[in-house]
Design an enzyme around this catalytic site. Structure first.
Site, PDB file in Angstrom:
ATOM      1  N   CYS A 171     -18.011   2.967  -2.720  1.00 25.52           N
ATOM      2  CA  CYS A 171     -18.952   2.110  -3.721  1.00 25.52           C
ATOM      3  C   CYS A 171     -18.401   0.907  -4.050  1.00 25.52           C
ATOM      4  O   CYS A 171     -18.556   0.388  -5.180  1.00 25.52           O
ATOM      5  CB  CYS A 171     -18.705   3.027  -5.221  1.00 25.52           C
ATOM      6  SG  CYS A 171     -17.218   3.181  -5.547  1.00 25.52           S
ATOM      7  N   GLU A 211      12.767   3.743  16.029  1.00 24.81           N
ATOM      8  CA  GLU A 211      12.023   4.485  15.422  1.00 24.81           C
ATOM      9  C   GLU A 211      10.374   4.244  15.471  1.00 24.81           C
ATOM     10  O   GLU A 211       9.828   3.912  14.569  1.00 24.81           O
ATOM     11  CB  GLU A 211      12.275   4.653  13.766  1.00 24.81           C
ATOM     12  CG  GLU A 211      13.402   5.177  13.608  1.00 24.81           C
ATOM     13  CD  GLU A 211      13.895   4.812  12.109  1.00 24.81           C
ATOM     14  OE1 GLU A 211      13.115   3.893  11.314  1.00 24.81           O
ATOM     15  OE2 GLU A 211      15.132   4.880  11.725  1.00 24.81           O
TER      16      GLU A 211
END
Ligand code: LLP
Length: 402
Positions: free
Chosen positions: A332, A263
C-alpha cells in the site's frame, strides 16, 4: 548474477509450490565456498558463514556439511546453528549492542564470542576472568562498503570498541586477566576494494602485540558480489595474496602463527537465491508499463531500502520483444523493484524471477499488509525440497490475543 538453475526447473517449482517463492541452489553455495577455500589454501584461514543473510536451518545444515563454520548476530541465530548440528567451537557470536545476559547465555552454550563494548567486556572480566577465551570487536575507523547504511567500521559508527580506546581495553583486560583469543573488525558490506581488508590488517598489527594469548584475527565479511552485468566482485585470489603478503611483512610479534577468520554472508548465498513472482496486473503509463507482481518490499526490501539492483527476467516469455517496465509490488505504498527496466514482453500471469536474492531477501521479509511470507525451496544435487512452508492465516494471528 548469472543463472545456475534452469528456467524450466524454476517454472516447475513455481507451479508445484506457488508464488511468491524463494528457491536456493545449494550446489552454488558449495561452489562459492570452494572458491574461498581454494584461494586461501596456503594460509591458515577459516570461514564463518554470516548466517544473518539466510538462516533457514536446512541452509545451515548444508553450510555445516561442506565444512564451513558459522557466524551469528543474535543468541537466536546461535541456537539455530546449534540446532543445525554445528559444534559450538565452530560457532561464532559477533555481538553488537546486546544485553550482557546474551553473552552469559552464549558462554554457557560454549560458542566463540566477540564482545563489542567496554561495558560488556568489563562485566565479562568480572564474571569469567581467565576461565573462558573471548574476542574483542574493534572499530577500525575505516570507511568502506557499498553505501552508508551498510558501512560499519567508520569513525561515526556504533559498531565495536573504537581502536583509539585501546588503553581502556587493556586496562580491563589486565585488571580482570581476561583471556583474549581473537580480535575482530567488520568494515561493511559490498566491499570491492581488497585494500580495505589490508588496511584493516594493518590497524590490527599495531594492536596485536598487546594480546599475548591471541590465536586469530577476524576480518569480518563484506565481499562484494555482482548484481548486474559489468558489476565488480571482490577479487578473492588477490585478497588471499595480499593477506598472505601482509603477514609475511609483519611477522606475528607474539611468535605464534595467527589464524585468519572471515565472515562472508552475501558471497556464499546471494547468487544462490531466486525470488519467483507472478504478474497480477499491467498498467500503461506514458511509455512505460507498470508490471504489478504478487509480492512487494515485504518479501524483498533491498531495492527500496538500499536502492539495490536485482536483475529481473521473464521466465514464461524469455524471448518476447523487450520493452520498458517498472516492476512494482502490491504493497500500500510505493514499492518499486525496478524503474524503466528492459524486460521481455510481460503478460498478466507471467512469472518474473529476481536474481541474487539469497542474501537478505527472505531474511528481511515481513508480514506488512498482513500478507504471507513466501515459501522456501532448496535444490541440491538436482533434488528440490520444501524447506519452509508459505505462511497461512494462522501465522498472521499467531501471538495475537483474541
Ligand atoms: N560479519 C558481521 C559482523 C556483519 O555485520 C555482517 C553483515 C557480515 C559479517 C556479513 O556481511 P556480508 O558478507 O553479507 O556483506 N542487509 C544488507 C547487508 C547488511 C550486512 C550487515 N552485516 C544488504 O542487503 O545489503
Amino acid at each position: 548474477m548469472q543463472q545456475h538453475l534452469s528456467n524450466e526447473l524454476l517454472i516447475a517449482l513455481a507451479k508445484e509450490y506457488g508464488t511468491p517463492l524463494y528457491v536456493y541452489d545449494a550446489d552454488h553455495i558449495t561452489a562459492q565456498y570452494k572458491r574461498l577455500t581454494s584461494a586461501f589454501a596456503s594460509t591458515d584461514t577459516h570461514f564463518f558463514y554470516a548466517c544473518k543473510a539466510l538462516t533457514n536451518v536446512n541452509i545451515l545444515k548444508h553450510i555445516k556439511s561442506i565444512g564451513c563454520n558459522v557466524d551469528c548476530s543474535s543468541i537466536n541465530e546461535v541456537k539455530l546453528a546449534l540446532l543445525a548440528g554445528f559444534d559450538p567451537k565452530n560457532v561464532l557470536y559477533t555481538s553488537n549492542g546486546i544485553h550482557f545476559s546474551e553473552i552469559e547465555e552464549a558462554q554457557s552454550l560454549g560458542v566463540n564470542i566477540n564482545i563489542d563494548s567496554l561495558s560488556n567486556l568489563e562485566k565479562f572480566g568480572q564474571q569469567f576472568q581467565h576461565s573462558y577465551p573471548v574476542g574483542i570487536r574493534l572499530r577500525p575507523n575505516i570507511m568502506a562498503g557499498g553505501n552508508i547504511k551498510i558501512s560499519t567500521g567508520h569513525d561515526k559508527s556504533k559498531f565495536g570498541i573504537p581502536v583509539d580506546q585501546l588503553d581502556k581495553i587493556l586496562a580491563l583486560v589486565n585488571e580482570h586477566n581476561i583471556w583474549i583469543q581473537n580480535l575482530h573488525i567488520h568494515t561493511g558490506s559490498d566491499i570491492k576494494d581488497v585494500d580495505v581488508f589490508v588496511k584493516g590488517i594493518e590497524v590490527l598489527f599495531d594492536i596485536i602485540p598487546h594480546f599475548k594469548e591471541l590465536t586469530s584475527i577476524d576480518l569480518g565479511g563484506g565481499f562484494k558480489v555482482p548484481y548486474k552485468k559489468g558489476d565488480a566482485e571482490t577479487d578473492i585470489p588477490l585478497l588471499a595474496q595480499k593477506v598472505s603478503e601482509a603477514f609475511a611483512n609483519h611477522p606475528n610479534p607474539n611468535g605464534k602463527p595467527l589464524q585468519v577468520w572471515f565472515e562472508p554472508g552475501k558471497f556464499l548465498v546471494s547468487a544462490s537465491g531466486y525470488l519467483i513472482t507472478a504478474v497480477n496486473v499491467l498498467k500503461e503509463n506514458n511509455g512505460t508499463t507498470f508490471a504489478g507482481v504478487n509480492s512487494g518490499f515485504n518479501h524483498l526490501i533491498r531495492p527500496m531500502f538500499y536502492d539495490a539492483y536485482h536483475q529481473i527476467e521473464n521466465l514464461s516469455n524469455p524471448t518476447g520483444e523487450e520493452k520498458l517496465y517498472s516492476v512494482v509490488g502490491n504493497i500500500c505504498e510505493t514499492d518499486t523493484f525496478a524503474w524503466d527496466r528492459k524486460i521481455h514482453a510481460i503478460r498478466e500471469g507471467d512469472l518474473l524471477v529476481f536474481y541474487n536474492t539469497g542474501a537478505y531477501g527472505f531474511e528481511m521479509s515481513s508480514n506488512f499488509n498482513s500478507r504471507y511470507k513466501p515459501a522456501e525451496v532448496m535444490v541440491k544435487d538436482g533434488q528440490a525440497t520444501l524447506i519452509r512452508k508459505r505462511d497461512t492465516f494462522d501465522d498472521i494471528l499467531r501471538n495475537q490475543v483474541l
